[in-house]
Motif scaffolding. Structure first.
Motif, short mmCIF file in Angstrom:
data_model
loop_
_atom_site.label_atom_id
_atom_site.label_comp_id
_atom_site.label_asym_id
_atom_site.label_seq_id
_atom_site.Cartn_x
_atom_site.Cartn_y
_atom_site.Cartn_z
N ASP A 79 8.88 -27.22 -8.35
CA ASP A 79 9.69 -27.07 -9.56
C ASP A 79 10.79 -26.05 -9.36
N ASP A 80 10.48 -25.02 -8.57
CA ASP A 80 11.47 -23.98 -8.31
C ASP A 80 11.34 -23.54 -6.86
N VAL A 81 12.32 -23.88 -6.06
CA VAL A 81 12.28 -23.56 -4.63
C VAL A 81 12.83 -22.16 -4.36
N LYS A 82 13.44 -21.54 -5.35
CA LYS A 82 14.06 -20.23 -5.13
C LYS A 82 13.06 -19.17 -4.65
N PRO A 83 11.82 -19.12 -5.16
CA PRO A 83 10.88 -18.13 -4.61
C PRO A 83 10.61 -18.36 -3.12
N LEU A 84 10.55 -19.62 -2.70
CA LEU A 84 10.36 -19.91 -1.27
C LEU A 84 11.56 -19.43 -0.47
N LEU A 85 12.73 -19.61 -1.02
CA LEU A 85 13.96 -19.18 -0.39
C LEU A 85 13.98 -17.66 -0.26
N ARG A 86 13.65 -16.97 -1.34
CA ARG A 86 13.62 -15.50 -1.30
C ARG A 86 12.58 -15.01 -0.31
N ALA A 87 11.42 -15.67 -0.26
CA ALA A 87 10.37 -15.27 0.68
C ALA A 87 10.84 -15.45 2.12
N ALA A 88 11.52 -16.55 2.41
CA ALA A 88 12.02 -16.79 3.76
C ALA A 88 13.03 -15.73 4.16
N ILE A 89 13.91 -15.39 3.26
CA ILE A 89 14.92 -14.37 3.56
C ILE A 89 14.26 -13.00 3.76
N ALA A 90 13.31 -12.66 2.91
CA ALA A 90 12.62 -11.38 3.03
C ALA A 90 11.85 -11.28 4.33
N LEU A 91 11.15 -12.35 4.70
CA LEU A 91 10.40 -12.34 5.96
C LEU A 91 11.34 -12.27 7.16
N TYR A 92 12.44 -12.98 7.09
CA TYR A 92 13.43 -12.95 8.16
C TYR A 92 14.00 -11.53 8.32
N THR A 93 14.35 -10.90 7.20
CA THR A 93 14.90 -9.55 7.25
C THR A 93 13.87 -8.58 7.84
N ARG A 94 12.63 -8.74 7.42
CA ARG A 94 11.57 -7.87 7.96
C ARG A 94 11.37 -8.11 9.45
#
Length: 193
Positions: free
Chosen positions: A107-122
């Motif tokens: 329903d909302d892919v934005k949390p997955l997107l934010r998680a991917a970016i956060a994990l990538y940054t980490r």
């Protein structure tokens, strides 16, 4: 932020894209039919990539693995239709930030997107810290080797050797490791000029 949706499943691609386009801060692009993932990344320079493993133009994870080149490296969220532990482990090994098993679009892919970016940054931060630690360790090894050789050649203590290298570094405006490397080059690593 530019998001590249790479999904051969048109229903899911449309649903993901529509959901993302509802956010005015996102620019959402889809890969044109027949375009390789790596070519699309080079062309569009997205900030994050959402990929469906069902893309027919890939041989396993090779296209995603190719994204590990420094100029192409981006956070990648992977969507798969079925759970596969071996695929998941391989995906994380090659740098996938988010592995998602989905039968239908969320329903909302934005949390997955934010998680991917956060994990990538980490991951990038951790990799940078590791690289810096390895550099410091290599420099310390070089300095220690040069100090041992200096102590042998000049019959000095370790403190005297270190002070000599530190003073020489200040005189030449170089790092101590660079002075140590020069000393080893000039005197041979075993003490022979």
């Amino acid at each position: 932020m530019t998001v590249l949706v790479a999904d051969e499943n048109t229903r899911r691609a449309r649903a993901l894209s529509d959901d993302l386009r509802a956010d005015p801060s996102l620019r959402v692009l889809s890969i044109p039919a027949g375009t390789a993932l790596i070519d699309a990344v080079r062309r569009y320079q997205p900030d994050v990539i959402l990929v469906d493993m069902g893309r027919a133009d890939r041989d396993a994870l090779d296209s995603i693995r190719a994204l590990s080149q420094p100029a192409l490296e981006r956070p990648v969220a992977l969507f798969v239709d079925r759970d596969d532990v071996e695929l998941m482990e391989t995906a994380f090994d090659i740098g996938i930030c988010s592995y998602n098993v989905l039968e239908a679009p969320p329903d909302d892919v934005k949390p997955l997107l934010r998680a991917a970016i956060a994990l990538y940054t980490r991951f990038q931060r951790t990799r940078g810290e590791l690289t810096e630690a390895q550099r410091q360790l290599a420099e310390q090894k070089l300095i220690d080797q040069a100090k041992r050789l200096f102590m042998k050649n000049e019959n000095t203590t370790e403190d005297q050797a270190y002070r000599w290298f530190r003073r020489r570094a200040m005189q030449t405006a170089q790092r101590i490791a660079a002075v140590a490397a020069d000393y080893l080059a000039a005197h041979g690593r075993d003490g022979t000029p």
